[in-house]
Write an enzyme that holds these catalytic residues in place. Structure first.
Site, PDB file in Angstrom:
ATOM      1  N   LEU A 223      30.326 -25.966   1.499  1.00 42.77           N
ATOM      2  CA  LEU A 223      30.470 -24.825   2.410  1.00 42.77           C
ATOM      3  C   LEU A 223      29.711 -25.048   3.724  1.00 42.77           C
ATOM      4  CD1 LEU A 223      30.078 -22.220  -0.460  1.00 42.77           C
ATOM      5  CD2 LEU A 223      32.126 -22.508   0.949  1.00 42.77           C
ATOM      6  N   PRO A 224      30.007 -24.235   4.747  1.00 40.81           N
ATOM      7  CA  PRO A 224      29.443 -24.497   6.078  1.00 40.81           C
ATOM      8  C   PRO A 224      27.935 -24.325   6.235  1.00 40.81           C
ATOM      9  CG  PRO A 224      31.408 -23.116   6.250  1.00 40.81           C
ATOM     10  CD  PRO A 224      31.078 -23.223   4.800  1.00 40.81           C
TER      11      PRO A 224
ATOM     12  N   THR B 213      25.485 -29.148   3.382  1.00 41.02           N
ATOM     13  CA  THR B 213      24.199 -29.406   4.041  1.00 41.02           C
ATOM     14  C   THR B 213      23.630 -28.056   4.450  1.00 41.02           C
ATOM     15  OG1 THR B 213      25.033 -31.497   4.902  1.00 41.02           O
ATOM     16  CG2 THR B 213      23.048 -30.598   5.944  1.00 41.02           C
TER      17      THR B 213
ATOM     18  N   LYS C 229      18.271 -35.498   3.063  1.00 37.97           N
ATOM     19  CA  LYS C 229      19.404 -35.513   4.000  1.00 37.97           C
ATOM     20  C   LYS C 229      18.957 -35.240   5.447  1.00 37.97           C
ATOM     21  CE  LYS C 229      23.551 -34.485   5.761  1.00 37.97           C
ATOM     22  NZ  LYS C 229      24.792 -35.163   5.798  1.00 37.97           N
TER      23      LYS C 229
ATOM     24  N   LYS D 193      23.702 -29.515  14.087  1.00 34.74           N
ATOM     25  CA  LYS D 193      23.376 -28.633  12.945  1.00 34.74           C
ATOM     26  C   LYS D 193      22.241 -29.259  12.110  1.00 34.74           C
ATOM     27  CE  LYS D 193      25.067 -27.352   8.391  1.00 34.74           C
ATOM     28  NZ  LYS D 193      26.129 -27.340   7.397  1.00 34.74           N
TER      29      LYS D 193
END
Ligand code: NAD
Length: 290
Positions: A64-65, A93, A168, A243
């Site tokens: 998902l975003p 992420t 990450k 992001k």
């Protein structure tokens, strides 16, 4: 296994298809009708709500975003709908703090959960060659591992809940920094009269060598084939790099450290994104130095 898959966008679409190819029964849900239709074509069974997709499954995967959406989807549609004990895998992420909170809420609701963000873009998601960085208990990791193996080439346990997200964003902060450094080095070499190929031949076997140079060279026609050779289309979007740099700076603040280079990379990608480059590959940054 019966696996619910929530979020069938650029990344999730290919990942769900690889679960089908590996013989799993994939129960798919996305808010987008178009994404659902594409998942159906790839062999998934589609549902009209995430809660319905989760009924009777052994595992739930989400792609998902952002963190706010992940938190809401798990609270409203997964907890209490997936059978108790089903393993939950969030591959989106998101920020470390939300990943830890959702994982805690999952444990309270009776579910083992991992955060399992990925390295690799849309091509790797389609090819099943993603790298997963996984945070969660040993037990949750063991349950999640076979599901992740069907979608990737490497599955690495990074420690407790949230550590997958931590790995990450630290990795992508480093990537943002060395891509900008690589762009600056090529631009400067050229201004000083060096041919880009000659500079590549020297630096790629010298101490300046890094992944942004040898695997993802931002200069067209130099090094392996990269998005630079395709007009900076495809690859890793500038908006997504920004992001990840924002998430990294949030995490740095919480951790009480000041990553100066990371902050500068975030500022530079913010300016680049605002100039309309969000959808373009992040190596197009080199054009700003022309
Ligand atoms: P995307 O926008 O293509 O896909 C996200 C999907 O989620 C969309 O189809 C959207 O309709 C769906 N969605 C949104 N809210 C939903 C909800 N409440 N319920 C169900 N579905 C919902 O994004 P993407 O490129 O696939 O990225 C997904 C995640 O993967 C992000 O967290 C991103 O940072 C991460 N990621 C992306 C890349 C990349 O190269 N695209 C690489 C690594 C990681």
């Amino acid at each position: 296994m019966k696996i619910a898959f929530i979020g069938l966008g650029n990344m999730g679409g290919g990942m769900a298809a690889n679960l089908v190819k590996a013989g799993h029964d994939v129960h798919a849900f996305d808010l987008s009708e178009e994404a659902l239709a594409a998942a159906k074509d790839k062999g998934c069974t589609t549902y009209s709500t995430a809660a319905e997709a989760c009924e009777g499954v052994d595992a739930v995967v989400s792609m998902l975003p952002n963190g706010a959406i992940v938190k809401t989807v798990y609270a409203n549609n997964v907890f209490g709908h997936a059978p108790a004990g089903a393993v939950l895998l969030d591959c989106s992420t998101i920020d470390v703090a939300t990943a830890r909170k959702v994982s805690e809420a999952a444990a309270e609701a009776g579910y083992p959960m991992v955060d399992a963000p990925v390295s690799g873009g849309i091509a790797a998601a389609d090819a099943g060659t993603l790298t997963f960085m996984v945070g969660g208990s040993e037990d949750a990791f063991k349950k999640a591992e076979p599901v992740l193996q069907a979608m990737g080439k490497a599955v690495i346990h990074a420690g407790d809940a949230g550590n997958g997200q931590a790995a990450k964003i630290c990795n992508n902060m480093l990537l943002g920094i060395h891509m900008i450094g690589t762009c600056e080095a090529f631009a400067m070499a050229q201004k000083l009269g060096l041919d880009p190929q000659t500079f590549y031949d020297i630096s790629s076997v010298s101490s300046g060598q890094c992944w942004s140079m040898t695997s993802y060279c931002p200069v067209p026609g130099v090094g392996p084939t990269t998005p630079a050779d395709n007009g900076y289309k495809g690859g890793f979007a500038t908006a997504l790099m920004l992001k990840d740099l924002k998430l990294a700076m949030e995490a740095a603040e919480t951790a009480g450290i000041t990553p100066n280079m990371g902050q500068r990379a975030r500022e530079l990608y913010e300016i680049f994104d605002r100039a309309g480059n969000g959808p373009r590959d992040f190596s197009a940054y080199i054009e700003t130095l022309d």
